[in-house]
Design a protein around this motif. Structure first.
Motif, PDB file in Angstrom:
ATOM      1  N   ALA A  24       0.842  -1.200   0.000  1.00  0.00           N
ATOM      2  CA  ALA A  24       0.000   0.000   0.000  1.00  0.00           C
ATOM      3  C   ALA A  24       0.871   1.242   0.000  1.00  0.00           C
ATOM      4  CB  ALA A  24      -0.927   0.009   1.223  1.00  0.00           C
ATOM      5  N   THR A  25       0.241   2.385  -0.286  1.00  0.00           N
ATOM      6  CA  THR A  25       0.868   3.691  -0.152  1.00  0.00           C
ATOM      7  C   THR A  25      -0.160   4.650   0.435  1.00  0.00           C
ATOM      8  OG1 THR A  25       1.826   5.592  -1.300  1.00  0.00           O
ATOM      9  CG2 THR A  25       0.292   4.248  -2.562  1.00  0.00           C
ATOM     10  N   GLY A  26       0.335   5.638   1.174  1.00  0.00           N
ATOM     11  CA  GLY A  26      -0.544   6.657   1.736  1.00  0.00           C
ATOM     12  C   GLY A  26      -0.432   7.982   1.010  1.00  0.00           C
ATOM     13  N   ILE A  27       0.095   7.984  -0.228  1.00  0.00           N
ATOM     14  CA  ILE A  27       0.330   9.241  -0.936  1.00  0.00           C
ATOM     15  C   ILE A  27      -0.968   9.914  -1.374  1.00  0.00           C
ATOM     16  CG2 ILE A  27       0.519   8.301  -3.283  1.00  0.00           C
ATOM     17  CD1 ILE A  27       2.977  10.192  -3.638  1.00  0.00           C
ATOM     18  N   ASP A  28      -2.046   9.139  -1.462  1.00  0.00           N
ATOM     19  CA  ASP A  28      -3.343   9.692  -1.892  1.00  0.00           C
ATOM     20  C   ASP A  28      -3.995  10.414  -0.724  1.00  0.00           C
ATOM     21  OD1 ASP A  28      -5.736  10.298  -3.076  1.00  0.00           O
ATOM     22  OD2 ASP A  28      -6.414   8.218  -3.265  1.00  0.00           O
ATOM     23  N   LYS A  29      -3.584  11.670  -0.530  1.00  0.00           N
ATOM     24  CA  LYS A  29      -4.072  12.435   0.615  1.00  0.00           C
ATOM     25  C   LYS A  29      -5.190  13.389   0.187  1.00  0.00           C
ATOM     26  CE  LYS A  29      -0.049  11.968   3.630  1.00  0.00           C
ATOM     27  NZ  LYS A  29       0.164  10.619   3.196  1.00  0.00           N
ATOM     28  N   ARG A  30      -6.233  13.472   1.016  1.00  0.00           N
ATOM     29  CA  ARG A  30      -7.405  14.287   0.719  1.00  0.00           C
ATOM     30  C   ARG A  30      -7.705  15.198   1.915  1.00  0.00           C
ATOM     31  NH1 ARG A  30     -10.482  10.905  -2.972  1.00  0.00           N
ATOM     32  NH2 ARG A  30      -8.925   9.622  -4.068  1.00  0.00           N
ATOM     33  N   PRO A  31      -8.211  16.400   1.637  1.00  0.00           N
ATOM     34  CA  PRO A  31      -8.584  17.298   2.738  1.00  0.00           C
ATOM     35  C   PRO A  31      -9.653  16.690   3.636  1.00  0.00           C
ATOM     36  CG  PRO A  31      -8.425  18.511   0.672  1.00  0.00           C
ATOM     37  CD  PRO A  31      -8.344  17.050   0.318  1.00  0.00           C
ATOM     38  N   VAL A  32      -9.487  16.941   4.925  1.00  0.00           N
ATOM     39  CA  VAL A  32     -10.450  16.465   5.919  1.00  0.00           C
ATOM     40  C   VAL A  32     -10.898  17.637   6.774  1.00  0.00           C
ATOM     41  CG1 VAL A  32      -9.474  14.140   6.002  1.00  0.00           C
ATOM     42  CG2 VAL A  32      -8.629  15.887   7.586  1.00  0.00           C
ATOM     43  N   ALA A  33     -12.062  17.487   7.376  1.00  0.00           N
ATOM     44  CA  ALA A  33     -12.540  18.484   8.321  1.00  0.00           C
ATOM     45  C   ALA A  33     -11.733  18.357   9.604  1.00  0.00           C
ATOM     46  CB  ALA A  33     -14.023  18.291   8.595  1.00  0.00           C
ATOM     47  N   GLY A  34     -11.235  19.471  10.090  1.00  0.00           N
ATOM     48  CA  GLY A  34     -10.425  19.454  11.298  1.00  0.00           C
ATOM     49  C   GLY A  34     -11.267  19.692  12.528  1.00  0.00           C
ATOM     50  N   PRO A  35     -10.601  19.876  13.649  1.00  0.00           N
ATOM     51  CA  PRO A  35      -9.145  19.811  13.803  1.00  0.00           C
ATOM     52  C   PRO A  35      -8.633  18.374  13.846  1.00  0.00           C
ATOM     53  CG  PRO A  35     -10.162  20.286  15.907  1.00  0.00           C
ATOM     54  CD  PRO A  35     -11.275  20.274  14.908  1.00  0.00           C
ATOM     55  N   VAL A  36      -7.340  18.223  13.503  1.00  0.00           N
ATOM     56  CA  VAL A  36      -6.674  16.926  13.524  1.00  0.00           C
ATOM     57  C   VAL A  36      -5.558  16.990  14.560  1.00  0.00           C
ATOM     58  CG1 VAL A  36      -5.295  15.275  12.195  1.00  0.00           C
ATOM     59  CG2 VAL A  36      -7.206  16.471  11.094  1.00  0.00           C
ATOM     60  N   ALA A  37      -5.477  15.987  15.406  1.00  0.00           N
ATOM     61  CA  ALA A  37      -4.419  15.930  16.419  1.00  0.00           C
ATOM     62  C   ALA A  37      -3.080  15.625  15.760  1.00  0.00           C
ATOM     63  CB  ALA A  37      -4.747  14.865  17.456  1.00  0.00           C
ATOM     64  N   VAL A  38      -2.023  16.299  16.241  1.00  0.00           N
ATOM     65  CA  VAL A  38      -0.671  16.099  15.728  1.00  0.00           C
ATOM     66  C   VAL A  38       0.236  15.824  16.921  1.00  0.00           C
ATOM     67  CG1 VAL A  38       1.219  17.050  14.361  1.00  0.00           C
ATOM     68  CG2 VAL A  38      -1.140  17.737  13.869  1.00  0.00           C
ATOM     69  N   THR A  39       0.944  14.687  16.867  1.00  0.00           N
ATOM     70  CA  THR A  39       1.854  14.304  17.938  1.00  0.00           C
ATOM     71  C   THR A  39       3.155  13.785  17.332  1.00  0.00           C
ATOM     72  OG1 THR A  39       0.906  12.074  18.020  1.00  0.00           O
ATOM     73  CG2 THR A  39       0.005  13.705  19.548  1.00  0.00           C
ATOM     74  N   ALA A  40       4.213  13.746  18.149  1.00  0.00           N
ATOM     75  CA  ALA A  40       5.498  13.203  17.689  1.00  0.00           C
ATOM     76  C   ALA A  40       5.370  11.690  17.533  1.00  0.00           C
ATOM     77  CB  ALA A  40       6.596  13.550  18.682  1.00  0.00           C
ATOM     78  N   PRO A  41       5.724  11.131  16.361  1.00  0.00           N
ATOM     79  CA  PRO A  41       5.488   9.706  16.123  1.00  0.00           C
ATOM     80  C   PRO A  41       6.558   8.772  16.641  1.00  0.00           C
ATOM     81  CG  PRO A  41       6.317  10.734  14.140  1.00  0.00           C
ATOM     82  CD  PRO A  41       6.161  11.835  15.157  1.00  0.00           C
ATOM     83  N   GLY A  42       7.696   9.280  17.074  1.00  0.00           N
ATOM     84  CA  GLY A  42       8.779   8.398  17.476  1.00  0.00           C
ATOM     85  C   GLY A  42       9.656   8.028  16.295  1.00  0.00           C
TER      86      GLY A  42
END
Length: 222
Positions: A24-42
């Protein structure tokens, strides 16, 4: 200091990846309704990225702390729309954040952005085009054209977790005073202008693994 805005927040939709023989690939990115949580992934290795609901599937080359978030400017997408003669919606380059109002490629490695109320991101390195990106765009000679233009957009690491939504202001809260290495110049060093590589060794915010690879490359060429 300098300011821009988040135009859209984009999350990947898993799809088959025939260009790297990965499931798989995650390159197909689409706008989403926010807010979206952002954290450090390690550390890199398990596909974790900064934005909740997204992930990387090429775990050897993508994801991890130094590539937690990828940003690309709407102004640069507009440039490519004119060059390619086709529409490029927000997220078309696989970016998590499509921005406006700030020249991302002139950002210094190590500068920090506050986005919204709490989120702080740090510019870590430029995006280097890969086979998945070329296959996804489906344009003949795409890797060469993208490299020649030197408009890569930055990867960012998470310094302070928070949330991000479309419309959030991007405020540059600090810029390194000890160097002048930008996203664009570091990209050129890694691709078309290797004579610029020694400068990257002096930039503490540039990913440590990449600096070590550069050091080995320069030693072999000595």
């Amino acid at each position: 200091m300098h300011q821009g805005h988040v135009r859209s927040v984009n999350i990947g939709r898993p799809r088959p990846n025939p260009w790297k023989r990965l499931p798989a690939t995650g390159i197909d990115k689409r706008p989403v309704a926010g807010p979206v949580a952002v954290t450090a992934p390690g550390p890199k290795g398990d596909g974790a990225v900064g934005l909740a609901g997204d992930r990387a599937y090429d775990v050897k080359h993508h994801g991890g702390a130094d590539q937690a978030v990828y940003a690309y400017a709407r102004e640069d997408l507009d440039h490519w729309e004119r060059q390619l003669g086709r529409p490029l919606p927000d997220g078309a380059f696989g970016e998590n954040l499509t921005t406006t109002g700030y020249d991302l490629n002139s950002a210094l490695i190590g500068e920090r952005w506050r986005i919204g109320a709490r989120l702080v991101l740090e510019v870590s390195c430029p995006r280097i085009p890969c086979a998945t990106f070329a296959g996804w765009l489906g344009e003949k000679g795409w890797t060469r054209a993208f490299t020649r233009a030197a408009l890569p957009g930055p990867y960012l690491r998470v310094v302070e977790p928070g949330e991000v939504a479309a419309g959030d202001r991007i405020e540059v809260v600090s810029r390194p005073a000890e160097h002048a290495v930008t996203v664009a110049s570091s990209f050129r060093a890694l691709t078309t202008e290797p004579e610029l590589l020694p400068a990257l060794l002096e930039v503490a915010a540039f990913p440590a693994a990449d600096r070590e690879a550069i050091r080995r490359r320069l030693t072999r060429g000595a």
